[in-house]
Design a protein around this motif. Structure first.
Motif, PDB file in Angstrom:
ATOM      1  N   VAL A 175      12.655 -20.669 -15.257  1.00  0.00           N
ATOM      2  CA  VAL A 175      13.496 -21.616 -16.427  1.00  0.00           C
ATOM      3  C   VAL A 175      13.786 -22.804 -14.963  1.00  0.00           C
ATOM      4  CG1 VAL A 175      14.362 -21.945 -18.067  1.00  0.00           C
ATOM      5  CG2 VAL A 175      14.042 -20.167 -17.417  1.00  0.00           C
ATOM      6  N   ASP A 176      13.077 -23.910 -15.322  1.00  0.00           N
ATOM      7  CA  ASP A 176      13.701 -25.230 -14.814  1.00  0.00           C
ATOM      8  C   ASP A 176      14.641 -25.962 -15.582  1.00  0.00           C
ATOM      9  OD1 ASP A 176      13.496 -27.489 -13.199  1.00  0.00           O
ATOM     10  OD2 ASP A 176      11.733 -28.157 -14.094  1.00  0.00           O
ATOM     11  N   SER A 177      16.273 -25.931 -15.445  1.00  0.00           N
ATOM     12  CA  SER A 177      17.169 -25.867 -16.132  1.00  0.00           C
ATOM     13  C   SER A 177      17.936 -26.798 -15.230  1.00  0.00           C
ATOM     14  CB  SER A 177      17.735 -24.320 -16.335  1.00  0.00           C
ATOM     15  OG  SER A 177      18.376 -23.929 -15.405  1.00  0.00           O
ATOM     16  N   ALA A 178      19.256 -27.557 -15.727  1.00  0.00           N
ATOM     17  CA  ALA A 178      19.831 -27.824 -14.718  1.00  0.00           C
ATOM     18  C   ALA A 178      21.809 -27.881 -15.878  1.00  0.00           C
ATOM     19  CB  ALA A 178      19.587 -29.744 -14.253  1.00  0.00           C
ATOM     20  N   ALA A 179      22.213 -27.885 -14.624  1.00  0.00           N
ATOM     21  CA  ALA A 179      24.079 -27.915 -15.803  1.00  0.00           C
ATOM     22  C   ALA A 179      24.924 -29.212 -15.161  1.00  0.00           C
ATOM     23  CB  ALA A 179      24.242 -26.710 -15.509  1.00  0.00           C
ATOM     24  N   LEU A 180      25.359 -30.104 -16.201  1.00  0.00           N
ATOM     25  CA  LEU A 180      26.433 -30.853 -15.815  1.00  0.00           C
ATOM     26  C   LEU A 180      28.209 -30.316 -15.649  1.00  0.00           C
ATOM     27  CD1 LEU A 180      27.240 -33.619 -15.291  1.00  0.00           C
ATOM     28  CD2 LEU A 180      28.240 -33.608 -17.528  1.00  0.00           C
ATOM     29  N   PHE A 181      28.261 -30.245 -14.127  1.00  0.00           N
ATOM     30  CA  PHE A 181      29.841 -29.777 -13.131  1.00  0.00           C
ATOM     31  C   PHE A 181      30.774 -30.606 -13.807  1.00  0.00           C
ATOM     32  CE2 PHE A 181      26.307 -26.531 -12.466  1.00  0.00           C
ATOM     33  CZ  PHE A 181      26.664 -24.892 -12.599  1.00  0.00           C
ATOM     34  N   GLU A 182      31.791 -30.233 -13.788  1.00  0.00           N
ATOM     35  CA  GLU A 182      33.045 -31.192 -13.388  1.00  0.00           C
ATOM     36  C   GLU A 182      34.315 -29.638 -13.017  1.00  0.00           C
ATOM     37  OE1 GLU A 182      36.362 -33.998 -16.208  1.00  0.00           O
ATOM     38  OE2 GLU A 182      35.056 -32.351 -17.062  1.00  0.00           O
ATOM     39  N   ASP A 183      34.728 -30.285 -11.991  1.00  0.00           N
ATOM     40  CA  ASP A 183      35.630 -29.551 -11.340  1.00  0.00           C
ATOM     41  C   ASP A 183      34.576 -28.037 -10.751  1.00  0.00           C
ATOM     42  OD1 ASP A 183      38.037 -31.124 -11.345  1.00  0.00           O
ATOM     43  OD2 ASP A 183      38.162 -30.870 -13.361  1.00  0.00           O
ATOM     44  N   ARG A 184      33.512 -28.517 -10.882  1.00  0.00           N
ATOM     45  CA  ARG A 184      33.162 -26.721 -10.251  1.00  0.00           C
ATOM     46  C   ARG A 184      32.923 -25.841 -11.431  1.00  0.00           C
ATOM     47  NH1 ARG A 184      35.818 -24.707  -4.903  1.00  0.00           N
ATOM     48  NH2 ARG A 184      35.515 -26.586  -3.433  1.00  0.00           N
ATOM     49  N   ARG A 185      33.094 -26.139 -12.297  1.00  0.00           N
ATOM     50  CA  ARG A 185      32.994 -25.794 -14.309  1.00  0.00           C
ATOM     51  C   ARG A 185      31.518 -26.242 -14.456  1.00  0.00           C
ATOM     52  NH1 ARG A 185      35.439 -26.589 -19.153  1.00  0.00           N
ATOM     53  NH2 ARG A 185      35.271 -25.086 -20.197  1.00  0.00           N
ATOM     54  N   PRO A 186      30.387 -25.489 -15.355  1.00  0.00           N
ATOM     55  CA  PRO A 186      29.519 -26.365 -16.359  1.00  0.00           C
ATOM     56  C   PRO A 186      30.030 -26.743 -17.538  1.00  0.00           C
ATOM     57  CG  PRO A 186      29.565 -23.590 -16.629  1.00  0.00           C
ATOM     58  CD  PRO A 186      30.482 -24.386 -15.270  1.00  0.00           C
ATOM     59  N   VAL A 187      29.500 -28.044 -17.889  1.00  0.00           N
ATOM     60  CA  VAL A 187      30.339 -28.739 -18.785  1.00  0.00           C
ATOM     61  C   VAL A 187      29.005 -29.441 -20.622  1.00  0.00           C
ATOM     62  CG1 VAL A 187      32.733 -29.787 -18.494  1.00  0.00           C
ATOM     63  CG2 VAL A 187      30.813 -30.707 -18.163  1.00  0.00           C
ATOM     64  N   GLY A 188      27.948 -28.920 -19.632  1.00  0.00           N
ATOM     65  CA  GLY A 188      26.265 -29.242 -20.301  1.00  0.00           C
ATOM     66  C   GLY A 188      26.083 -28.521 -20.220  1.00  0.00           C
ATOM     67  N   CYS A 189      23.840 -28.466 -19.908  1.00  0.00           N
ATOM     68  CA  CYS A 189      23.159 -27.661 -19.210  1.00  0.00           C
ATOM     69  C   CYS A 189      22.148 -28.392 -20.499  1.00  0.00           C
ATOM     70  CB  CYS A 189      23.034 -26.667 -19.432  1.00  0.00           C
ATOM     71  SG  CYS A 189      24.011 -25.267 -21.070  1.00  0.00           S
ATOM     72  N   LEU A 190      20.965 -28.114 -19.866  1.00  0.00           N
ATOM     73  CA  LEU A 190      19.420 -28.295 -20.627  1.00  0.00           C
ATOM     74  C   LEU A 190      18.459 -27.840 -19.469  1.00  0.00           C
ATOM     75  CD1 LEU A 190      18.467 -31.247 -18.597  1.00  0.00           C
ATOM     76  CD2 LEU A 190      20.135 -31.969 -20.291  1.00  0.00           C
ATOM     77  N   ARG A 191      17.392 -27.763 -20.401  1.00  0.00           N
ATOM     78  CA  ARG A 191      16.288 -27.140 -20.013  1.00  0.00           C
ATOM     79  C   ARG A 191      15.131 -28.494 -19.280  1.00  0.00           C
ATOM     80  NH1 ARG A 191      11.948 -22.865 -22.525  1.00  0.00           N
ATOM     81  NH2 ARG A 191      10.681 -22.988 -20.224  1.00  0.00           N
ATOM     82  N   ASP A 239      34.705 -26.428 -25.439  1.00  0.00           N
ATOM     83  CA  ASP A 239      36.213 -26.834 -25.568  1.00  0.00           C
ATOM     84  C   ASP A 239      35.828 -28.757 -24.942  1.00  0.00           C
ATOM     85  OD1 ASP A 239      35.388 -26.080 -23.038  1.00  0.00           O
ATOM     86  OD2 ASP A 239      36.987 -25.762 -22.807  1.00  0.00           O
ATOM     87  N   ARG A 240      34.886 -29.384 -24.964  1.00  0.00           N
ATOM     88  CA  ARG A 240      35.090 -30.935 -24.140  1.00  0.00           C
ATOM     89  C   ARG A 240      34.623 -31.942 -25.398  1.00  0.00           C
ATOM     90  NH1 ARG A 240      34.758 -31.276 -18.909  1.00  0.00           N
ATOM     91  NH2 ARG A 240      35.590 -33.558 -19.790  1.00  0.00           N
ATOM     92  N   ARG A 241      34.494 -32.852 -25.298  1.00  0.00           N
ATOM     93  CA  ARG A 241      34.230 -34.052 -26.256  1.00  0.00           C
ATOM     94  C   ARG A 241      32.840 -33.589 -25.970  1.00  0.00           C
ATOM     95  NH1 ARG A 241      36.548 -39.654 -25.029  1.00  0.00           N
ATOM     96  NH2 ARG A 241      34.749 -39.774 -26.762  1.00  0.00           N
ATOM     97  N   THR A 242      32.368 -33.385 -27.247  1.00  0.00           N
ATOM     98  CA  THR A 242      30.297 -33.622 -27.501  1.00  0.00           C
ATOM     99  C   THR A 242      29.735 -34.907 -27.199  1.00  0.00           C
ATOM    100  OG1 THR A 242      31.003 -31.608 -28.745  1.00  0.00           O
ATOM    101  CG2 THR A 242      28.467 -33.105 -28.674  1.00  0.00           C
ATOM    102  N   ASP A 243      30.125 -36.091 -27.249  1.00  0.00           N
ATOM    103  CA  ASP A 243      29.673 -37.308 -27.769  1.00  0.00           C
ATOM    104  C   ASP A 243      29.801 -37.754 -26.265  1.00  0.00           C
ATOM    105  OD1 ASP A 243      32.872 -37.534 -27.492  1.00  0.00           O
ATOM    106  OD2 ASP A 243      33.081 -39.139 -29.011  1.00  0.00           O
ATOM    107  N   LEU A 244      30.953 -37.370 -24.946  1.00  0.00           N
ATOM    108  CA  LEU A 244      31.477 -37.863 -23.926  1.00  0.00           C
ATOM    109  C   LEU A 244      29.622 -37.034 -23.206  1.00  0.00           C
ATOM    110  CD1 LEU A 244      32.444 -39.327 -21.738  1.00  0.00           C
ATOM    111  CD2 LEU A 244      33.791 -37.659 -21.590  1.00  0.00           C
ATOM    112  N   ILE A 245      29.833 -35.819 -23.248  1.00  0.00           N
ATOM    113  CA  ILE A 245      29.413 -34.976 -22.417  1.00  0.00           C
ATOM    114  C   ILE A 245      28.023 -35.288 -22.703  1.00  0.00           C
ATOM    115  CG2 ILE A 245      28.496 -32.686 -21.051  1.00  0.00           C
ATOM    116  CD1 ILE A 245      31.382 -34.270 -20.868  1.00  0.00           C
ATOM    117  N   GLY A 246      27.573 -35.572 -24.045  1.00  0.00           N
ATOM    118  CA  GLY A 246      25.944 -35.840 -24.494  1.00  0.00           C
ATOM    119  C   GLY A 246      25.759 -36.701 -23.932  1.00  0.00           C
ATOM    120  N   ARG A 247      26.066 -37.998 -24.245  1.00  0.00           N
ATOM    121  CA  ARG A 247      25.737 -38.629 -23.569  1.00  0.00           C
ATOM    122  C   ARG A 247      25.308 -39.059 -21.870  1.00  0.00           C
ATOM    123  NH1 ARG A 247      22.919 -43.187 -23.746  1.00  0.00           N
ATOM    124  NH2 ARG A 247      23.233 -45.312 -24.460  1.00  0.00           N
ATOM    125  N   LEU A 248      26.533 -38.152 -21.152  1.00  0.00           N
ATOM    126  CA  LEU A 248      26.385 -38.280 -19.694  1.00  0.00           C
ATOM    127  C   LEU A 248      25.472 -37.887 -19.287  1.00  0.00           C
ATOM    128  CD1 LEU A 248      30.115 -37.631 -19.098  1.00  0.00           C
ATOM    129  CD2 LEU A 248      28.517 -39.819 -17.798  1.00  0.00           C
TER     130      LEU A 248
END
Length: 227
Positions: A81-97, A126-135
């Motif tokens: 699966v061609d997927s990627a994730a957004l990490f902050e402090d070595r922890r994933p906070v968002g992901c997509l395919r 546990d994160r602000r969805t609007d911030l992570i989604g916008r990023l």
């Protein structure tokens, strides 16, 4: 994805430029707070699958239907699966395919316009969805631009006014900036909303370090040279 080595574009380079400090000595530029990277290790794939499970649990506790059918978490454990994730402090906070060569059977004249299709997008509950989604939206626009595409596209569930599906659709349009194209229907008869954004360079280097390859081992997409 195995076999041919992947071309990876780093943003910014590990040898970050230096700036003079207060006393004239060089000071290394700060690392971006976020990193967007492919899921190449079992540890990353397990961490992202757990993120998806936590989001599904969050939805279930609120009697909300999941946006995607099936076991979405298991897909992020698959190496193909061609997927990627957004990490902050070595922890994933968002992901997509990512689908770099989508067939787009529900799109009409737009099929001739090259695009990258995004699906299975999740954010940590546990994160602000609007911030992570916008990023992640800004990153997708930028990534599509570097791939030489015209559009970034996605297909999301649609439903009656006030339903969880419509709340998701309104969030994507009003908070993340996605543009509604038209309604469609999938094979099983479920209504969908087709969304897109123009590919656009965003200059995200100070905010997001990207190590997602522009070309995968099983892709024939020719990437635009990095800026």
């Amino acid at each position: 994805m195995t076999g041919t080595p992947m071309q990876v574009e780093h943003q910014p380079p590990l040898e970050a430029p230096v700036e003079p400090g207060l006393l004239g000595e060089p000071t290394a530029a700060p690392r971006p707070p976020y990193e967007m990277r492919p899921l190449l290790t079992e540890q990353d794939r397990d961490a992202v699958a757990e993120l998806v499970n936590q989001r599904m649990k969050w939805l279930d506790q609120r009697w909300l239907a999941p946006p995607y059918p099936g076991d979405a978490a298991s897909l992020f454990r698959e190496q193909w699966v061609d997927s990627a994730a957004l990490f902050e402090d070595r922890r994933p906070v968002g992901c997509l395919r990512l689908d770099r060569q989508p067939t787009l059977p529900r799109w009409d004249a737009e099929i001739s316009e090259p695009s990258v299709l995004v699906s299975l997008a999740f954010t940590a509950p546990d994160r602000r969805t609007d911030l992570i989604g916008r990023l992640m939206t800004l990153w997708v626009q930028d990534f599509a631009s570097r791939l030489g595409m015209m559009w970034a596209r996605c297909e999301v569930p649609a439903g009656a006014p006030g339903s969880p599906s419509m709340h998701l659709l309104e969030h994507l349009k009003n908070r993340c900036g996605w543009q509604f194209v038209r309604s469609a229907t999938e094979r099983a008869g479920r209504p969908l909303a087709l969304l897109q954004l123009p590919a656009k360079a965003q200059r995200l280097e100070p905010l997001i370090c990207c190590t997602v390859p522009l070309q995968t081992a099983d892709s024939n997409v020719t990437a635009r040279p990095g800026r």
